[in-house]
Design an enzyme around this catalytic site. Structure first.
Site, mmCIF file in Angstrom:
data_model
loop_
_atom_site.group_PDB
_atom_site.id
_atom_site.type_symbol
_atom_site.label_atom_id
_atom_site.label_comp_id
_atom_site.label_asym_id
_atom_site.label_seq_id
_atom_site.Cartn_x
_atom_site.Cartn_y
_atom_site.Cartn_z
ATOM 1 C CE LYS A 214 38.193 26.018 29.091
ATOM 2 N NZ LYS A 214 37.116 26.322 28.117
ATOM 3 N NE ARG A 248 41.987 26.083 22.613
ATOM 4 C CZ ARG A 248 42.434 26.607 23.756
ATOM 5 N NH1 ARG A 248 41.940 26.161 24.914
ATOM 6 N NH2 ARG A 248 43.359 27.553 23.749
#
Length: 269
Positions: A214, A248
């Site tokens: 991210k 995740r």
């Protein structure tokens, strides 16, 4: 916690949710797995590398993404869900915030609904999850980054998601929570949330951490999306140390190894 036909010891172990994006425009791997053969090969590889759940998504949620209709999203994910359930004995989650996609996905075999809006986007979502008695992951999210006291407000807003679930009849043992790194937060807020992940334990549910590749990592290290593995691994280690039950991730093998090493140091299995 039971997801599909598998029990997860969420108090003593951190499990891996492997990401399978069947989208043309996901921020990290858009277009790589949106053909059935590639999707199944990648699923097989992630399972071999140690994935415990496969998370299938049909709409990118990256900043600036192009929204897709529920019908198009369902057309992307349903065949993949059915194929993964047919070929592999592994719990499957669907990454969607649309109740119609969630319902058709559950009917296709999905074991968990991963809602990035924590039941707050689609007023029918909670009822669908309750109707089929499947597990759900409720993520903290909002359309802005305005808080009076960031950590206190984030926890309170996440509790609102739990309240919506309970009001709809979703059982507590079917709920996990996601602090929503990268959603409704500034760079500094994301770092603060990471540094205080243990606060989420106070809400009383297993926590899923989703940081893989991210922008928080890209900004901290000044690196493009395809060079963020080490940064992701650092967040996974912190996640284990802070009590997260799931991570995740895109890179399953590497995250599996750092989790095993961290758990060994902590005296877990």
């Amino acid at each position: 916690m039971k997801i599909g036909n598998r029990f997860f010891d969420t108090k003593n172990h951190t499990y891996i949710m492997g990401i399978l994006n069947v989208t043309p425009d996901s921020f990290s791997d858009g277009g790589k797995w949106n053909h059935m053969d590639e999707a199944l090969k990648h699923t097989e590889a992630m399972i071999a590398d140690g994935a415990d759940i496969i998370d299938i998504g049909g709409e990118s949620t990256r900043p600036g993404h192009t929204p897709v209709s529920a019908d198009e999203e369902a057309q992307r994910v349903l065949p993949v869900i059915e194929a993964v359930k047919k070929h592999f004995d592994i719990p499957v989650s669907v990454d969607t915030f649309k109740s119609s996609v969630a319902e058709s996905s559950i009917q296709a075999g999905t074991d968990l609904v991963n809602d990035i809006w924590g039941l707050k986007y689609d007023p029918k979502m909670a009822a669908v999850i309750a109707k089929y008695d499947v597990a759900c992951c409720l993520m903290h999210n909002k359309s802005n980054t305005e808080y009076q006291n960031f950590l206190i407000d984030m926890l309170a807003e996440t509790q609102e998601c739990v309240n919506l679930a309970r009001q709809a009849g979703i059982k507590d043992e079917k709920i996990m929570l996601d602090p929503g790194i990268g959603f409704g937060k500034t760079f500094e807020m994301n770092l603060e949330a990471m540094n205080h992940l243990e606060l989420f334990q106070n809400l009383g549910f297993p926590v899923l951490l989703g940081t893989s590749r991210k922008s928080m990592i890209g900004l901290a290290l000044d690196l493009p999306v395809d060079q963020r593995m080490e940064g992701t691994l650092a967040t996974s280690v912190i996640g284990v140390m802070k009590g997260c039950s799931f991570v995740r991730v895109h890179d399953v093998k590497e995250n599996k190894r750092v989790i095993q090493m961290t758990e060994a140091i902590l005296g877990r299995r």
